[in-house]
Motif scaffolding. Structure first.
Motif, mmCIF file in Angstrom:
data_model
loop_
_atom_site.group_PDB
_atom_site.id
_atom_site.type_symbol
_atom_site.label_atom_id
_atom_site.label_comp_id
_atom_site.label_asym_id
_atom_site.label_seq_id
_atom_site.Cartn_x
_atom_site.Cartn_y
_atom_site.Cartn_z
ATOM 1 N N LEU A 6 0.759 -1.376 0.052
ATOM 2 C CA LEU A 6 0.015 -0.099 0.052
ATOM 3 C C LEU A 6 0.721 1.138 0.148
ATOM 4 O O LEU A 6 0.568 2.134 -0.757
ATOM 5 C CB LEU A 6 -0.752 -0.151 1.282
ATOM 6 N N GLU A 7 1.829 1.138 0.781
ATOM 7 C CA GLU A 7 2.818 2.466 0.803
ATOM 8 C C GLU A 7 3.523 2.666 -0.663
ATOM 9 O O GLU A 7 3.727 3.574 -1.212
ATOM 10 C CB GLU A 7 3.959 2.128 1.607
ATOM 11 N N ASP A 8 3.775 1.462 -1.072
ATOM 12 C CA ASP A 8 4.387 1.486 -2.728
ATOM 13 C C ASP A 8 3.466 1.934 -3.609
ATOM 14 O O ASP A 8 3.933 3.084 -4.519
ATOM 15 C CB ASP A 8 5.161 0.148 -3.320
ATOM 16 N N ALA A 9 2.393 1.473 -3.629
ATOM 17 C CA ALA A 9 1.393 1.892 -4.709
ATOM 18 C C ALA A 9 0.602 3.180 -4.437
ATOM 19 O O ALA A 9 0.163 3.675 -5.369
ATOM 20 C CB ALA A 9 0.115 0.823 -4.669
ATOM 21 N N LYS A 10 0.730 3.894 -3.476
ATOM 22 C CA LYS A 10 -0.157 5.094 -3.159
ATOM 23 C C LYS A 10 0.547 6.044 -4.294
ATOM 24 O O LYS A 10 -0.047 7.193 -4.376
ATOM 25 C CB LYS A 10 0.062 5.417 -1.728
ATOM 26 N N ASP A 11 2.106 5.851 -4.471
ATOM 27 C CA ASP A 11 2.608 6.935 -5.094
ATOM 28 C C ASP A 11 2.679 6.682 -6.976
ATOM 29 O O ASP A 11 3.130 7.250 -7.658
ATOM 30 C CB ASP A 11 4.239 6.788 -4.828
ATOM 31 N N TRP A 12 1.749 5.390 -7.155
ATOM 32 C CA TRP A 12 1.788 5.249 -8.425
ATOM 33 C C TRP A 12 0.757 6.075 -9.247
ATOM 34 O O TRP A 12 0.122 6.753 -8.392
ATOM 35 C CB TRP A 12 1.500 3.721 -8.729
ATOM 36 N N ASP A 13 0.545 5.947 -10.624
ATOM 37 C CA ASP A 13 -0.460 6.635 -11.288
ATOM 38 C C ASP A 13 -1.869 6.308 -10.747
ATOM 39 O O ASP A 13 -1.682 5.007 -10.399
ATOM 40 C CB ASP A 13 -0.385 6.142 -12.820
ATOM 41 N N PRO A 14 -2.813 7.141 -10.344
ATOM 42 C CA PRO A 14 -4.066 6.667 -9.731
ATOM 43 C C PRO A 14 -4.793 5.767 -10.610
ATOM 44 O O PRO A 14 -5.992 5.087 -9.963
ATOM 45 C CB PRO A 14 -4.765 8.046 -9.699
ATOM 46 N N LYS A 15 -4.556 5.795 -11.620
ATOM 47 C CA LYS A 15 -5.365 4.902 -12.727
ATOM 48 C C LYS A 15 -4.859 3.154 -12.636
ATOM 49 O O LYS A 15 -5.566 2.243 -12.821
ATOM 50 C CB LYS A 15 -5.167 4.893 -13.911
ATOM 51 N N LEU A 16 -3.734 3.033 -11.759
ATOM 52 C CA LEU A 16 -3.263 1.791 -11.538
ATOM 53 C C LEU A 16 -3.711 1.130 -10.383
ATOM 54 O O LEU A 16 -3.628 1.702 -9.253
ATOM 55 C CB LEU A 16 -1.897 1.572 -11.656
ATOM 56 N N GLY A 17 -4.229 -0.045 -10.538
ATOM 57 C CA GLY A 17 -4.735 -0.773 -9.321
ATOM 58 C C GLY A 17 -3.789 -1.930 -8.717
ATOM 59 O O GLY A 17 -2.616 -2.093 -9.217
ATOM 60 N N LEU A 18 -3.965 -2.230 -7.494
ATOM 61 C CA LEU A 18 -3.536 -2.937 -6.735
ATOM 62 C C LEU A 18 -4.063 -4.251 -6.389
ATOM 63 O O LEU A 18 -5.003 -3.949 -5.883
ATOM 64 C CB LEU A 18 -2.440 -2.421 -5.304
ATOM 65 N N SER A 19 -3.591 -5.345 -6.709
ATOM 66 C CA SER A 19 -4.178 -6.818 -6.409
ATOM 67 C C SER A 19 -3.440 -7.725 -5.459
ATOM 68 O O SER A 19 -2.358 -7.763 -5.643
ATOM 69 C CB SER A 19 -4.525 -7.436 -7.729
ATOM 70 N N VAL A 20 -4.370 -8.014 -4.491
ATOM 71 C CA VAL A 20 -3.330 -8.804 -3.430
ATOM 72 C C VAL A 20 -4.389 -9.880 -3.021
ATOM 73 O O VAL A 20 -5.867 -10.072 -3.118
ATOM 74 C CB VAL A 20 -3.252 -7.884 -2.256
ATOM 75 N N ASN A 21 -3.943 -11.028 -2.891
ATOM 76 C CA ASN A 21 -4.632 -12.465 -2.462
ATOM 77 C C ASN A 21 -4.693 -12.300 -0.878
ATOM 78 O O ASN A 21 -3.800 -11.822 -0.126
ATOM 79 C CB ASN A 21 -3.852 -13.691 -2.956
ATOM 80 N N ILE A 22 -5.672 -13.250 -0.465
ATOM 81 C CA ILE A 22 -5.772 -13.362 1.231
ATOM 82 C C ILE A 22 -5.711 -14.715 1.343
ATOM 83 O O ILE A 22 -6.299 -15.638 0.525
ATOM 84 C CB ILE A 22 -6.849 -12.495 1.918
ATOM 85 N N SER A 23 -5.145 -15.260 2.602
ATOM 86 C CA SER A 23 -5.150 -16.672 3.009
ATOM 87 C C SER A 23 -6.568 -17.222 3.564
ATOM 88 O O SER A 23 -7.273 -16.265 3.922
ATOM 89 C CB SER A 23 -4.201 -16.948 3.812
ATOM 90 N N PRO A 24 -6.730 -18.374 3.514
ATOM 91 C CA PRO A 24 -7.850 -18.981 4.228
ATOM 92 C C PRO A 24 -8.020 -18.748 5.805
ATOM 93 O O PRO A 24 -9.143 -18.160 6.273
ATOM 94 C CB PRO A 24 -7.713 -20.310 4.037
ATOM 95 N N VAL A 25 -6.735 -18.257 6.376
ATOM 96 C CA VAL A 25 -6.723 -18.012 7.804
ATOM 97 C C VAL A 25 -7.256 -16.625 7.927
ATOM 98 O O VAL A 25 -8.266 -16.163 8.810
ATOM 99 C CB VAL A 25 -5.393 -18.010 8.226
ATOM 100 N N GLN A 26 -7.187 -15.824 7.094
ATOM 101 C CA GLN A 26 -7.543 -14.339 7.031
ATOM 102 C C GLN A 26 -9.101 -14.150 6.836
ATOM 103 O O GLN A 26 -9.817 -13.270 7.320
ATOM 104 C CB GLN A 26 -6.986 -13.427 5.978
ATOM 105 N N LEU A 27 -9.542 -15.209 5.882
ATOM 106 C CA LEU A 27 -10.854 -15.222 5.609
ATOM 107 C C LEU A 27 -11.765 -15.414 6.672
ATOM 108 O O LEU A 27 -12.836 -15.363 6.763
ATOM 109 C CB LEU A 27 -11.090 -16.181 4.208
ATOM 110 N N ARG A 28 -11.130 -16.682 7.623
ATOM 111 C CA ARG A 28 -11.582 -16.779 8.813
ATOM 112 C C ARG A 28 -11.786 -15.807 10.003
ATOM 113 O O ARG A 28 -12.507 -16.048 11.012
ATOM 114 C CB ARG A 28 -11.200 -18.183 9.473
ATOM 115 N N ASP A 29 -11.087 -14.756 9.799
ATOM 116 C CA ASP A 29 -10.911 -13.648 10.668
ATOM 117 C C ASP A 29 -12.053 -12.648 10.577
ATOM 118 O O ASP A 29 -12.202 -12.163 9.787
ATOM 119 C CB ASP A 29 -9.700 -13.087 10.501
ATOM 120 N N PRO A 30 -13.055 -12.720 11.628
ATOM 121 C CA PRO A 30 -14.145 -11.620 11.278
ATOM 122 C C PRO A 30 -13.587 -10.461 11.335
ATOM 123 O O PRO A 30 -14.533 -9.540 11.129
ATOM 124 C CB PRO A 30 -15.141 -12.134 12.659
ATOM 125 N N TRP A 31 -12.428 -10.051 11.951
ATOM 126 C CA TRP A 31 -12.082 -8.650 11.930
ATOM 127 C C TRP A 31 -11.220 -8.156 10.617
ATOM 128 O O TRP A 31 -10.750 -7.257 10.824
ATOM 129 C CB TRP A 31 -11.473 -8.251 13.306
#
Length: 569
Positions: A352-377
């Motif tokens: 997020l720190e790296d991508a905030k300085d990119w061209d605003p038209k460029l998106g950032l895609s990240v994957n999340i793990s099953p452990v994070q999916l089970r985290d209600p928070w």
């Protein structure tokens, strides 16, 4: 009864024994006096009743009656003490059993299991036999507890213990070693190894059978390791119970890494693997706070125009001890030790720190793990990271693997809704490799579907994969869901995908994943000329340079045991 009292060696037992002896002495004395006074009182009573003489002396009569009372009292006390001693013995037996066994399953606890196995080894050696120790670990048991509650978990443990007991020989010793770990041991004929394999196969099959608890079908499998007493331990010595447990435990973890729901015999090379794994675990735990895990970025391209539209973030471990470690190695280990959430959040923050300085038209895609999916928070945690980095939510795209939906669909639906409410896009990753149905795809508000690289990479040579890619592309078009194809590594694959119109793609044809420091030239080029005329042909990537890895340290072969996520290549 006096002999029985000898078994009580504590102070209370000795006191009871003394009281019992006194009571017996009093009763015995009373009986002797009863006989003596009775011989005097009896004839006089008879003479008095027959009018042949005076009755007994009052003093003697009173002594006779007192003797009777003492005998009755003494016998009553004798019986009372006997009942108390029997109750004490039963209580001690129960306490001894509770100290030796697991109260939930009735199996031996770890300490007593080890003692029994040591005795079993000594006996077997004298009979020319060997002892096999079987370590049984339930796969994904923590998820059962998390999703269904500990009471359901306890019922499942009892059911599994019944199945284990029913699958073992009658002379086997069984123990509960940990929360969801069981062990069993028994002597066997050294020339009949196949018998042990049959028993292990039966255990795997029995435990994997579905269990219904409170009208809910619970699925659980087992990873099993086996070790035998006639094989040297990791130090080359004759194994005792502790050594057998360690050997079987190493084999069990090998079974987990090979896909779970299976069994393996201990082999010496596994010990080297375990030592290497322990070093990996320690390195991961220490490397997260040290910032050794870094985000790398893979280009995402509009296939029709060649325009750069964003990057997918992937993690790499730059370890001072191992060098650059492949994600296929450290991801399954981080998941097993519960460090994957902290690892993933660490690289997401950096991205997020790296991508905030990119061209605003460029998106950032990240994957999340099953452990994070089970985290209600997790949604709240991600929102906080966005705020801290001052990163616009609409530029972030979260990818959820298809296998995660199968694990907990309600939780996935809740998370997706929370993310979309914050303006974050959500992609269904690795589509076609999991269990999703079209009904689930329509019921969950995804913004994009992603075709797994296993289908894309070989679609030219494999007609079945080409058909799957075509079907997914058409499905996305009909459902008005944008499609991304990953794994584009040749111009032939790109040419094939261009027939599907406006889709995005990524792969080594457009370059290898690179750290943020190496993107400056690419980003400057995009700023001045966002349309790319031709992709850059790039050779297949060389393996990540890392320390030599033992053969057993490899990705889990079960596709659902280690799903692809933010920290994976």
């Amino acid at each position: 009864m006096t002999a029985g009292n000898i078994a009580f060696r504590d102070e209370a037992g000795e006191s009871e024994q003394q009281i019992d002896v006194v009571a017996l002495g009093i009763v015995t004395a009373a009986i002797l006096m009863f006989v003596a006074t009775g011989s005097e009182v009896g004839p006089r009573v008879v003479d008095s009743l027959l009018d042949r003489g005076p009755g007994p002396d009052n003093f003697i009569l009173n002594a006779f009656l007192l003797n009777i009372a003492i005998i009755i009292f003494g016998w009553s006390r004798y019986r009372q003490l006997s009942a108390e001693i029997r109750l004490r013995r039963a209580s001690e037996r129960q306490a001894r059993q509770m100290a030796q066994t697991d109260p939930l399953t009735g199996f031996l606890n770890r300490r007593n299991f080890n003692e029994r196995v040591d005795k079993l080894i000594d006996t077997a050696e004298g009979n020319g036999q060997a002892v096999v120790l079987i370590m049984i670990d339930l796969d994904n048991f923590k998820q059962v507890n998390d999703f269904n509650g500990h009471s359901t978990g306890d019922v499942l443990l009892r059911e599994c213990s019944h199945r284990i007991g029913a699958s073992l020989p009658k002379h086997a010793v069984a123990g509960r070693i940990g929360g969801d770990e069981f062990a069993a041991a028994f002597a066997f004929d050294k020339s009949r190894d196949e018998t042990i394999d049959q028993i292990a196969t039966g255990l795997v099959k029995a435990i994997s059978e579905s269990t219904k608890i409170n009208a809910i079908s619970i699925e659980v499998t087992a990873s099993i390791g086996l070790a035998r007493s006639d094989v040297p331990d990791v130090d080359g010595r004759k194994p005792d119970a502790l050594a057998l447990l360690e050997m079987a435990d190493i084999a069990m973890y090998h079974a987990k890494r090979q896909g779970r729901n299976s069994f393996f015999w201990f082999e010496g090379v596994m010990a080297d693997e375990m030592r290497f794994r322990n070093e990996l675990e320690m390195g991961i735990r220490q490397g997260i706070p040290r910032g050794e895990f870094l985000p790398y970025y893979e280009q995402q391209i509009d296939l029709q125009t060649g325009e750069l539209t964003g990057f997918e973030m992937l993690a790499r471990w730059d370890s001072p001890h191992f060098g650059l470690v492949s994600p296929e190695i450290f991801i399954p280990v981080a998941e097993d030790i519960g460090a994957i959430a902290a690892l993933s959040e660490s690289v997401i923050r950096q991205a997020l720190e790296d991508a905030k300085d990119w061209d605003p038209k460029l998106g950032l895609s990240v994957n999340i793990s099953p452990v994070q999916l089970r985290d209600p928070w997790f949604a709240q945690k991600l929102l906080r990271m966005l705020v801290e980095a001052n990163f616009p939510p609409h530029r972030l795209e979260i990818e959820i693997t298809e296998s995660c939906l199968h694990q907990n669909l309600p939780q996935a639906r809740s998370l997706i809704t929370s993310l979309k409410n914050q303006g974050i896009k959500v992609t269904l990753d690795d589509f076609g490799t999991g269990y999703s149905s079209l009904a689930q795809l329509r019921s969950l508000p995804f913004d994009r579907i992603k075709i797994d690289r296993s289908f894309v990479t070989s679609l030219i040579e494999n007609k079945d994969n080409a058909a799957i890619v075509h079907a997914i592309a058409m499905l996305g078009k009909d459902l008005e869901l944008p499609v991304t194809a990953e794994g584009i590594e040749s111009s032939e694959v790109l040419k094939h995908l261009l027939q599907y119109g406006h889709i995005k793609g990524q792969g080594y044809l457009y370059g290898h994943p690179r750290p943020a420091g190496e993107l400056s030239e690419l980003l400057r080029e995009h700023a001045t000329s966002p349309i790319r005329s031709e992709p850059v042909a790039v050779a297949a990537p060389a393996p990540d340079k890392a320390s030599p890895v033992p053969a057993g340290i490899e990705p889990a072969k079960d596709a659902h045991a280690a799903p692809r996520h933010a920290s994976q290549a």
